[in-house]
Design a protein around this motif. Structure first.
Motif, short mmCIF file in Angstrom:
data_model
loop_
_atom_site.label_atom_id
_atom_site.label_comp_id
_atom_site.label_asym_id
_atom_site.label_seq_id
_atom_site.Cartn_x
_atom_site.Cartn_y
_atom_site.Cartn_z
N ARG A 76 34.59 32.84 41.04
CA ARG A 76 33.31 32.76 39.96
C ARG A 76 32.89 34.35 40.25
N PHE A 77 31.41 34.28 39.45
CA PHE A 77 30.54 35.81 39.45
C PHE A 77 30.36 35.54 40.24
N VAL A 78 30.04 37.08 41.18
CA VAL A 78 29.50 37.72 42.06
C VAL A 78 27.80 38.62 41.52
N ALA A 79 28.13 39.71 40.81
CA ALA A 79 27.46 40.80 40.73
C ALA A 79 27.81 41.18 39.16
N ALA A 80 27.11 41.87 38.80
CA ALA A 80 26.89 42.69 37.02
C ALA A 80 26.06 43.70 37.16
N ILE A 81 26.81 44.74 36.26
CA ILE A 81 25.76 45.81 36.21
C ILE A 81 26.76 45.89 34.89
N ALA A 82 25.39 46.84 33.79
CA ALA A 82 25.26 47.42 32.80
C ALA A 82 26.17 49.02 33.34
N TRP A 83 27.32 48.69 32.27
CA TRP A 83 28.38 50.31 32.73
C TRP A 83 28.25 51.59 31.82
N SER A 84 27.69 51.52 30.82
CA SER A 84 27.67 52.53 29.75
C SER A 84 26.98 52.16 28.54
N GLY A 85 26.15 52.41 28.15
CA GLY A 85 25.72 52.54 26.99
C GLY A 85 23.79 52.40 26.67
N TYR A 94 27.65 37.37 31.04
CA TYR A 94 27.94 37.89 31.99
C TYR A 94 28.75 37.47 33.89
N TYR A 95 28.05 36.51 33.58
CA TYR A 95 29.05 34.90 34.30
C TYR A 95 30.17 35.07 34.11
N ASN A 96 30.95 34.84 32.91
CA ASN A 96 31.74 33.70 32.63
C ASN A 96 33.43 34.97 32.72
N TRP A 97 34.04 34.95 33.55
CA TRP A 97 34.75 35.50 33.88
C TRP A 97 36.26 35.72 33.00
N LYS A 98 36.59 34.66 31.73
CA LYS A 98 37.43 34.80 31.01
C LYS A 98 36.27 35.89 29.93
N LYS A 99 35.84 36.34 30.04
CA LYS A 99 35.44 36.88 28.20
C LYS A 99 35.17 38.76 29.23
N TYR A 100 35.99 39.16 30.13
CA TYR A 100 36.39 40.55 31.08
C TYR A 100 38.01 40.46 29.99
N ALA A 101 38.11 42.10 29.82
CA ALA A 101 39.43 41.88 29.17
C ALA A 101 39.97 43.06 30.11
N TYR A 102 39.53 43.71 30.96
CA TYR A 102 39.86 44.59 32.08
C TYR A 102 39.60 44.05 33.89
N TRP A 103 41.09 44.30 34.55
CA TRP A 103 40.77 43.77 35.65
C TRP A 103 41.57 44.43 36.68
N GLY A 104 40.71 45.13 37.83
CA GLY A 104 41.47 45.81 38.63
C GLY A 104 42.36 44.27 39.85
N GLN A 105 42.71 44.88 40.81
CA GLN A 105 44.21 43.90 41.74
C GLN A 105 43.62 42.86 42.64
N GLY A 106 42.33 43.20 43.12
CA GLY A 106 41.51 42.58 44.06
C GLY A 106 41.26 43.19 45.04
N THR A 107 40.89 42.56 45.68
CA THR A 107 40.72 43.44 47.34
C THR A 107 40.13 42.39 48.39
N GLN A 108 40.79 41.75 49.40
CA GLN A 108 40.02 41.27 49.98
C GLN A 108 38.86 40.91 51.37
N VAL A 109 38.63 40.12 51.60
CA VAL A 109 37.07 40.32 51.85
C VAL A 109 37.42 39.02 52.85
N THR A 110 37.84 38.58 54.88
CA THR A 110 37.39 37.95 55.37
C THR A 110 36.77 38.15 55.98
N VAL A 111 35.48 36.89 56.48
CA VAL A 111 34.39 36.79 57.05
C VAL A 111 34.87 36.18 58.46
N SER A 112 35.08 35.91 60.03
CA SER A 112 34.75 34.88 60.76
C SER A 112 34.09 34.94 61.24
N SER A 113 33.76 33.80 62.25
CA SER A 113 32.09 33.33 62.60
C SER A 113 32.32 32.84 63.55
#
Length: 128
Positions: free
Chosen positions: A45-54, A109-128
């Motif tokens: 799911r999409f979280v946030a996006a930002i213009a990077w260059s241009g 911008y919200y469509n993950w299938k359109k993004y060509a380059y990806w990082g490996q991911g970092t886990q976020v765990t929030v306990s109640s």
């Protein structure tokens, strides 16, 4: 292009966390970046996006994180940041950073299938 996400961890509800995405390798005259997240058994799911260059530093946010998360650029260090405040258990997920070519487009911008380059991911765990 290589992307490396880091900064995740285990926190309690209400806490804050800052994710970073280091960008290296080839550069493009026009590109944009985003954070996505994926919880076990759920779609990415999409979280946030930002213009990077241009063109400027326009940003977009998912409704679920508006007012709590803030995306930004650290141009000096070539990094994208995600400041996450007032974290909730439902924010628990593997967070990915991504980059795509072209200007930030309000239609895609919200469509993950359109993004060509990806990082490996970092886990976020929030306990109640």
């Amino acid at each position: 292009v290589q992307l490396q996400a880091f900064g995740g961890g285990l926190v309690q509800a209400g806490d804050s966390l800052r994710l970073s995405c280091a960008v290296s390798g080839r550069t493009f005259s026009r590109s944009h970046m985003a954070w996505f997240r994926q919880a076990p058994g759920k779609e990415r799911r999409f979280v946030a996006a930002i213009a990077w260059s241009g063109s400027g530093s326009s940003t977009y946010y998912a409704d679920s994180v508006k007012g709590r998360f803030s995306i930004s650029k650290d141009n000096a260090n070539n990094m994208m940041l995600l400041q996450m405040n007032s974290l909730k258990p439902e924010d628990t997920a593997l967070y990915y950073c991504a980059l795509d070519l072209g200007l930030l487009d309000s239609r895609t911008y919200y469509n993950w299938k359109k993004y060509a380059y990806w990082g490996q991911g970092t886990q976020v765990t929030v306990s109640s």
